[in-house]
Design an enzyme around this catalytic site. Structure first.
Site, PDB file in Angstrom:
ATOM      1  N   ALA A 180      30.098  15.593 -29.866  1.00  0.00           N
ATOM      2  CA  ALA A 180      30.759  16.584 -30.713  1.00  0.00           C
ATOM      3  C   ALA A 180      32.213  16.264 -31.021  1.00  0.00           C
ATOM      4  O   ALA A 180      32.703  16.548 -32.113  1.00  0.00           O
ATOM      5  CB  ALA A 180      30.656  17.957 -30.051  1.00  0.00           C
ATOM      6  N   GLU A 182      33.771  13.508 -31.460  1.00  0.00           N
ATOM      7  CA  GLU A 182      34.044  12.242 -32.146  1.00  0.00           C
ATOM      8  C   GLU A 182      34.110  12.460 -33.656  1.00  0.00           C
ATOM      9  O   GLU A 182      33.288  11.968 -34.422  1.00  0.00           O
ATOM     10  CB  GLU A 182      32.998  11.208 -31.727  1.00  0.00           C
ATOM     11  N   SER A 310      32.963   7.075 -31.329  1.00  0.00           N
ATOM     12  CA  SER A 310      34.351   6.690 -31.089  1.00  0.00           C
ATOM     13  C   SER A 310      34.641   7.007 -29.628  1.00  0.00           C
ATOM     14  O   SER A 310      33.965   7.839 -29.027  1.00  0.00           O
ATOM     15  CB  SER A 310      35.306   7.458 -32.017  1.00  0.00           C
ATOM     16  N   GLU A 385      31.673   1.857 -31.738  1.00  0.00           N
ATOM     17  CA  GLU A 385      32.758   2.731 -31.284  1.00  0.00           C
ATOM     18  C   GLU A 385      33.908   2.491 -32.255  1.00  0.00           C
ATOM     19  O   GLU A 385      34.507   1.408 -32.266  1.00  0.00           O
ATOM     20  CB  GLU A 385      33.181   2.396 -29.850  1.00  0.00           C
TER      21      GLU A 385
END
EC number: 3.4.17.-
Length: 422
Positions: A180, A182, A310, A385
């Protein structure tokens, strides 16, 4: 959502809205402590002794510890790490969040353009944006309500196609915001969708990609958690599904896929950020996404799946569950990862590391990439990422959205061109 709207309309038909989280992070600091052989155990003890939250937990030497320190623990923490190297990521996390969550509220019906990517946005504005974006390209796209979250929110998707019509080619699936907090992944997956739609028949490479693949973009895989980060706690990670007989709600949806579900790369503790759930695949949203992926695969298979996360600037391949096992397609996965990273870096100079998930970041059980490859038989299954490497972490300033989108698009186009070439 509690918001305060400015009185002045901006040139891009938006207004500024400041979203205030009830959990106040004022005075909190986020501090990075690099670990090595002689301090990793002590850093782990400090985190445990002071009951500190982490953005990155140092499971082994050489990994950074990105630690959230509340005002009441700052003195004790600084005393305990005396003599160790450290880097201040956020001097005042509350101030950083306040700056990040000054949203530009979207005016429904406004023709989507680059201005959308100058700010983060509310969940409902994302729904309006995706519907409006699709409305500009009705003959080669559709907006799809892919299913409902545990709390009943729409899980939105954009379906994009080129020559041959929909469901006529092998599929590409992009997932964003399974975790959530990111937020950059929501914006970057939408940047990819916007670019694929708006540049079709204008950019030869994008036209070729859209003509060769059936493309599905799911920008908000975890809508309940995403909405919760905007109304209650900016750093929430999991979904919001209650856990029976436990005070802590939520599953880590990227530990809930029904493949290699149990192991060191997930937790059985409902209060852990990596809680795997009570049963494999018992997350409401995971059931929805598995059903969607199976349906999409039933047409012409899935050529590639990418789960966008991320932070860390990494582009990774299977496996997450094992640091020694390799899929038969490992060489191809590594080749495409390098192509992605090289093309991405050419845009803004942003370096990405590549490699298998377990060896590159950490061990993961029940993750989307391993499930897609081994259960759904997706040909190529990858994860990223996105920015940054920790200077700002999850609370990435909005001025990073456009450059993140630009470089990710370049990497994605180069990678998919290589897939088309074979």
């Amino acid at each position: 959502m509690r918001s305060v709207l400015s009185l002045a309309l901006l040139a891009a038909n938006v207004v500024t809205a400041a979203v205030v989280s009830p959990f106040d992070y004022s005075g909190y600091k986020v501090i990075r402590v690099p670990t090595q052989k002689d301090n990793v155990k002590e850093v782990q003890r400090i985190i445990t002794d002071l009951n500190l939250d982490t953005w990155k937990y140092p499971k082994s030497e050489g990994q950074n510890a990105d630690i959230v320190v509340p005002p009441s623990q700052i003195t004790s923490f600084m005393e305990r790490i005396s003599g160790m190297s450290m880097e201040m990521m956020h001097e005042d996390l509350g101030m950083s969040i306040s700056n990040e969550t000054s949203f530009e509220a979207y005016s429904a019906g406004y023709a989507p353009d680059i201005n959308w990517f100058k700010s983060y946005h509310s969940y409902q504005d994302h729904i309006s944006y995706l519907q409006d974006l699709q409305g500009l390209f009705r003959t080669r796209s559709e907006y799809v309500d892919a299913g409902k979250s545990h709390e009943g929110r729409t899980i939105p998707a954009l379906h994009i196609w080129g020559s041959g019509g929909k469901n006529s080619k092998p599929a590409i699936i992009f997932h964003g915001t399974i975790h959530a907090r990111e937020w950059i992944t929501t914006m970057v997956t939408e940047y990819l969708a916007w670019s694929l739609l708006s540049q079709y028949n204008k950019n030869a490479d994008i036209t070729s990609i859209v003509d060769n693949f059936d493309i599905w973009v799911f920008p908000i895989v975890n809508p309940d958690g995403f909405a919760f980060t905007q109304t209650s706690n900016r750093l929430w990670r999991k979904n919001r599904q209650p856990n029976p007989n436990a005070r802590c709600p939520g599953r880590d949806l990227n530990r809930n896929y029904p493949y290699q579900w149990v192991g060191p790369g997930s937790s059985s503790n409902p209060c852990s950020d990596t809680y795997r759930g009570a049963q494999p695949g018992d997350g409401t949203e995971i059931k929805v996404h598995i059903a969607n992926m199976k349906r999409i695969a039933s047409y012409h298979g899935i050529a590639m799946f990418v789960d966008w996360h991320s932070y860390g600037q990494l582009f990774m391949s299977p496996y997450g569950y094992s640091c020694t096992a390799r899929p038969p397609t490992d060489a191809r996965h590594q080749e495409l990862s390098r192509i992605f990273a090289q093309a991405l870096r050419a845009v803004h100079g942003t370096p990405y590391r590549t490699g298998p998930i377990c060896n590159t970041i950490y061990q993961v059980n029940g993750d989307s990439v391993d499930y897609a490859l081994e259960v759904l038989k997706v040909k190529l299954s990858l994860t990223a990422e996105l920015r940054d490497t920790g200077a700002r972490g999850f609370v990435l300033p909005a001025d990073q959205i456009v450059p993140s989108g630009e470089e990710t698009l370049a990497g994605t186009v180069a990678m998919l061109k290589a897939v088309i070439r074979g």
